[in-house]
Write an enzyme that holds these catalytic residues in place. Structure first.
Site, PDB file in Angstrom:
ATOM      1  N   CYS A 160       4.679  12.147  -9.141  1.00 53.43           N
ATOM      2  CA  CYS A 160       5.117  11.047  -8.274  1.00 53.43           C
ATOM      3  C   CYS A 160       6.388  10.401  -8.816  1.00 53.43           C
ATOM      4  O   CYS A 160       7.289  10.042  -8.048  1.00 53.43           O
ATOM      5  CB  CYS A 160       4.022   9.995  -8.147  1.00 53.43           C
ATOM      6  N   ARG A 164      -0.482  14.628  -0.806  1.00 57.61           N
ATOM      7  CA  ARG A 164       0.818  13.994  -0.592  1.00 57.61           C
ATOM      8  C   ARG A 164       1.180  14.272   0.859  1.00 57.61           C
ATOM      9  O   ARG A 164       1.704  15.331   1.173  1.00 57.61           O
ATOM     10  CB  ARG A 164       1.880  14.605  -1.514  1.00 57.61           C
TER      11      ARG A 164
END
Length: 218
Positions: A55, A132
């Site tokens: 991330c 995601r």
């Protein structure tokens, strides 16, 4: 948050062509409301958690390319289950480590109500660390494309930009974006529905696999 049909949406997931449910939530730039972004493109994406390696690389690269999204009149908005203050602490670390300021909003979703409504989190999951998910939302508020990556594979920022370019090109010029299309390449014409054109085509593929004129398909 607009909770109409939220349970049904969460069980099936949002699809291309859907209008996502509106929401208002706290973010790193203050309160944000989804419907306030009508009139421009928006990429809304979830990330599994703050202070995670993949991330972090995504947010650094997205921030580096933020001007490219701005040039396409496209806003970015991230979302995770972490609290607002966790977001702040993570962004401070990113600034200190990479000298990058993340200026697009990161929404807090500790109860996962937004993530579940958008199908970013499975209804029975206890956290959002599995996926995601990315939604490309056009200026009319319609979902035009989606992607879903596992937690251990980061997004391709060039591909995010290419997808956005393709969506904007077909809106501007009509036609279809072929495999590996990039700005400056020709778009394809939709296949004809006219039998006379099928018979009069110069070759077998000429009625269904035709490039648009370059001046229109750029």
């Amino acid at each position: 948050m607009d909770t109409d049909n939220t349970d049904n949406i969460a069980s099936t997931g949002l699809r291309i062509g859907d209008t996502p449910p509106d929401f208002e939530a706290r973010s790193t730039i203050g309160p944000v409301k989804l419907s306030a972004y009508r009139g421009k493109w928006l990429i809304l994406f979830s990330h599994p958690a703050d202070f995670t390696p993949v991330c972090t690389t995504e947010f650094v690269e997205l921030s580096k390319q933020s001007a490219q999204f701005d040039r396409r009149d496209c806003a970015l908005m991230a979302l995770s289950v972490d609290s607002l203050f966790s977001h702040f602490a993570w962004l401070r670390l990113i600034k200190e480590r990479f000298d990058i300021e993340v200026r697009f909003p990161i929404v807090e979703d500790p109860t996962m109500v937004i993530g579940r409504a958008f199908g970013m989190v499975a209804p029975k999951d206890n956290d959002s660390a599995a996926v995601r998910t990315t939604f490309y939302i056009d200026p009319h508020g319609t979902i035009r494309a989606t992607t879903c990556y596992p937690a251990d594979v980061g997004r391709s920022i060039p591909e995010m930009l290419r997808t956005l370019d393709a969506l904007q090109a077909i809106d501007a010029h009509g036609g279809l974006a072929p495999a590996n299309w990039t700005p400056g390449s020709s778009l394809l014409q939709p296949p004809t529905h006219d039998l006379d054109e099928v018979y009069s085509a110069l070759d077998e593929s000429g009625w269904f696999l035709r490039e648009m004129p370059k001046e229109r398909g750029e």
